[in-house]
Design an enzyme around this catalytic site. Structure first.
Site, mmCIF file in Angstrom:
data_model
loop_
_atom_site.group_PDB
_atom_site.id
_atom_site.type_symbol
_atom_site.label_atom_id
_atom_site.label_comp_id
_atom_site.label_asym_id
_atom_site.label_seq_id
_atom_site.Cartn_x
_atom_site.Cartn_y
_atom_site.Cartn_z
ATOM 1 N N GLU A 99 6.948 45.092 23.811
ATOM 2 C CA GLU A 99 6.211 44.399 22.752
ATOM 3 C C GLU A 99 5.199 43.434 23.343
ATOM 4 O O GLU A 99 5.541 42.666 24.243
ATOM 5 C CB GLU A 99 7.169 43.586 21.878
ATOM 6 C CG GLU A 99 8.171 44.402 21.112
ATOM 7 C CD GLU A 99 8.967 43.528 20.149
ATOM 8 O OE1 GLU A 99 9.503 44.094 19.186
ATOM 9 O OE2 GLU A 99 9.051 42.303 20.351
ATOM 10 N N ARG A 109 16.085 50.227 22.855
ATOM 11 C CA ARG A 109 16.726 51.077 21.857
ATOM 12 C C ARG A 109 15.684 51.917 21.114
ATOM 13 O O ARG A 109 14.488 51.708 21.269
ATOM 14 C CB ARG A 109 17.448 50.205 20.830
ATOM 15 C CG ARG A 109 16.487 49.194 20.218
ATOM 16 C CD ARG A 109 17.052 48.431 19.061
ATOM 17 N NE ARG A 109 16.341 47.189 18.842
ATOM 18 C CZ ARG A 109 15.191 47.048 18.215
ATOM 19 N NH1 ARG A 109 14.578 48.097 17.698
ATOM 20 N NH2 ARG A 109 14.617 45.868 18.097
HETATM 21 C C1 MV4 Z 1 4.713 33.887 20.154
HETATM 22 C C2 MV4 Z 1 3.699 33.725 19.183
HETATM 23 C C3 MV4 Z 1 2.540 33.096 19.580
HETATM 24 N N1 MV4 Z 1 2.402 32.600 20.838
HETATM 25 N N2 MV4 Z 1 4.529 33.397 21.392
HETATM 26 C C4 MV4 Z 1 8.036 35.646 17.213
HETATM 27 C C5 MV4 Z 1 9.288 36.367 17.517
HETATM 28 C C6 MV4 Z 1 9.452 36.299 18.978
HETATM 29 N N3 MV4 Z 1 9.930 37.529 19.480
HETATM 30 C C7 MV4 Z 1 8.119 35.970 19.533
HETATM 31 N N4 MV4 Z 1 7.325 35.515 18.428
HETATM 32 C C8 MV4 Z 1 6.106 34.957 18.613
HETATM 33 N N5 MV4 Z 1 5.852 34.481 19.892
HETATM 34 C C9 MV4 Z 1 3.397 32.771 21.713
HETATM 35 N N6 MV4 Z 1 3.263 32.270 22.945
HETATM 36 C C10 MV4 Z 1 3.922 34.249 17.903
HETATM 37 C C11 MV4 Z 1 5.134 34.857 17.608
HETATM 38 C C12 MV4 Z 1 5.316 35.351 16.275
HETATM 39 C C13 MV4 Z 1 5.333 36.737 15.996
HETATM 40 C C14 MV4 Z 1 5.178 37.703 16.974
HETATM 41 C C15 MV4 Z 1 5.217 39.047 16.675
HETATM 42 C C16 MV4 Z 1 5.378 39.465 15.368
HETATM 43 C C17 MV4 Z 1 5.518 38.540 14.376
HETATM 44 C C18 MV4 Z 1 5.507 37.170 14.664
HETATM 45 C C19 MV4 Z 1 5.641 36.244 13.629
HETATM 46 C C20 MV4 Z 1 5.631 34.910 13.920
HETATM 47 C C21 MV4 Z 1 5.475 34.471 15.234
#
Ligand code: MV4
Length: 446
Positions: free
Chosen positions: A275, A291
């Site tokens: 991802e 998975r």
């Molecule tokens: C982030 C981000 C912005 N900047 N990291 C949300 C779940 C977790 N797996 C990582 N996530 C995020 N990390 C940085 N440095 C924004 C998110 C995020 C997000 C990422 C993918 C799909 C949906 C999301 C919804 C909110 C925040």
């Protein structure tokens, strides 16, 4: 190849896995809870075992009961699907110890990728681009400030034990950092039992792009292009599509090479998804899913590779049937996740499906487990069906998805079908490449 596989899941994915097994000539064992006696996955499997009461920790998460069911039925392998035990390294290890095959990666790789900080370090070492950030946890406030100044504000504080978007806070300057750090530490301690925090550059309004890989035990490491999963609400994907609109082939190819190379260095086996956040210029690795994923069918429709079939084959020691040159995406594919939910408050809807009629026709696939007269229980996930369409172009796929959503009939419970029609008809969605915050910002006036 295995003679008999136990499917440790329920719902549409258990049905999907049952299909792949039976097409391979493998006999199937369904497991189910008491509430799921009448479920489709039980009806279509060759055999079934009731492994416990309705709560998931008594049934679908009950590793000992699942292993007993393998021993009783003579199943040689377990397919975990997604969710439940699919990324549980100790379950995979337990199966290995019982001389049963876990249809998935080796337990050490599940464990490595399960620790988000560790996963990021490993990927960075293998040359995968990651978000600039603190190397591991911050020790104290001074350490956090120094890290943040090096990275540059705004930064995102992340609880090491968090996940699925929980335990994260954006801070814009040193003052906010000082205020927010102890609050997040306290929350992390009470939610996850661990107050470790790490810091990353905050990527504002990125897209969520993921790369599908498959690896066998004969030195073949392939990618199956990317998916764009940016249309989401509260960390639940709503619509996914492949390929990702408006990103150059050159940029994508570079990323695929990096991903495949990392898999080779790891010696990874099976299906995996890397991802990434995409800010319009760069990709940043977030995490790796070890998975089969919910949205795998869009990749199947686009590449004509049966991912579940290949996943089972590589787990049994076979070679991947094809090569990278022969994986050629064709057209455009879109998945709409049809949930049982209230259209106003999004709360799960349960009850009896009085009438069900699926859409059909060219380029349509509906992965589901529902039928007329089926009662949706409240114990489990509210995903009812996945509508997957392919078209010659993105516009064609969108039109085809709307046409299918108009045909489908699910009466008796509430669904998000109308939401899907609104998204697919929206001008910004139609122009392509919306960010992860787009749906939540626009849901009120779609
Ligand atoms: C982030 C981000 C912005 N900047 N990291 C949300 C779940 C977790 N797996 C990582 N996530 C995020 N990390 C940085 N440095 C924004 C998110 C995020 C997000 C990422 C993918 C799909 C949906 C999301 C919804 C909110 C925040």
């Amino acid at each position: 190849m295995f003679d008999k596989v136990l499917i440790a899941n329920r719902g549409e994915i258990a049905v999907r896995i049952n299909r792949a097994c039976q097409e391979l000539g493998i006999s199937t064992v369904a497991i189910h809870s008491e509430a799921d006696t009448q479920s489709m996955h039980v009806r279509i499997a060759d055999e079934s075992v009731c492994i416990g009461p309705n709560p998931v920790n008594k049934s679908y998460l009950n590793a000992h009961a699942i292993i007993s069911a393998c021993e009783i039925t003579g199943a040689q392998a377990v397919h975990p699907g997604y969710g439940f035990l699919s990324e549980n390294a100790s379950f995979a290890k337990m199966l290995e110890d019982h001389k049963l095959t876990f249809i998935g990666p080796k337990s050490n790789h599940i464990e490595m990728m399960g620790d988000k900080i560790e996963a990021k370090k490993i990927m960075k070492d293998y040359g995968v681009p990651t978000v600039p950030g603190s190397e591991g946890n911050v020790k104290n406030e001074t350490d956090a400030i120094n890290s943040s100044l090096t990275i540059g504000f705004p930064v995102l504080l992340k609880a090491s034990a968090g996940g699925g978007g929980r335990g994260m806070k954006v801070v814009n300057n040193e003052k906010e950092l000082k205020k927010t750090l102890p609050i997040l530490k306290q929350e992390a301690l009470s939610f996850f039992g661990n107050d470790s925090i790490y810091i990353e550059k905050f990527i504002d309004s990125p897209r969520h792009i993921e790369v599908q890989v498959i690896c066998d035990s004969h030195g073949n490491y392939l990618h199956l292009h990317e998916r764009d999963c940016s249309v989401q609400r509260r960390n639940q994907k709503v619509i996914e599509e492949a390929l990702a609109p408006d990103i150059s082939d050159e940029k994508k190819q570079k990323l695929f090479e990096i991903c495949v190379n990392a898999m080779e260095k790891m010696g990874y086996l099976g299906l995996g998804t890397l991802e990434f956040l995409f800010d319009g210029e760069e990709f940043y690795f977030m995490e790796m899913n070890t998975r089969l994923q919910v949205e795998h069918p869009i990749t199947e429709m686009l590449t004509r590779v049966d991912l579940v079939r290949e996943q089972i084959c590589v787990a049994s020691g076979d070679k991947i049937f094809t090569s990278q040159e022969n994986i050629k995406p064709l057209g455009h594919s879109i998945e709409c996740r049809i949930n049982a939910e209230n259209p106003i408050n999004f709360k799960p809807s349960v009850g009896k499906i009085l009438m069900y009629h699926p859409p059909a026709g060219n380029g349509i696939r509906l992965d589901t487990f529902i039928y007329s007269g089926y009662t949706v229980p409240h114990y489990y996930d509210n995903l009812l069906a996945k509508l997957i369409v392919t078209g010659r172009t993105r516009n064609h796929a969108i039109k085809r998805a709307i046409r299918s959503l108009n045909e489908i009939v699910i009466d008796g419970i509430e669904t998000n079908i109308e939401l899907h029609k609104k998204i697919l008809s929206n001008k910004e969605f139609k122009s392509g490449g919306v960010a992860i915050n787009w749906l939540e910002s626009n849901i009120k006036n779609l």
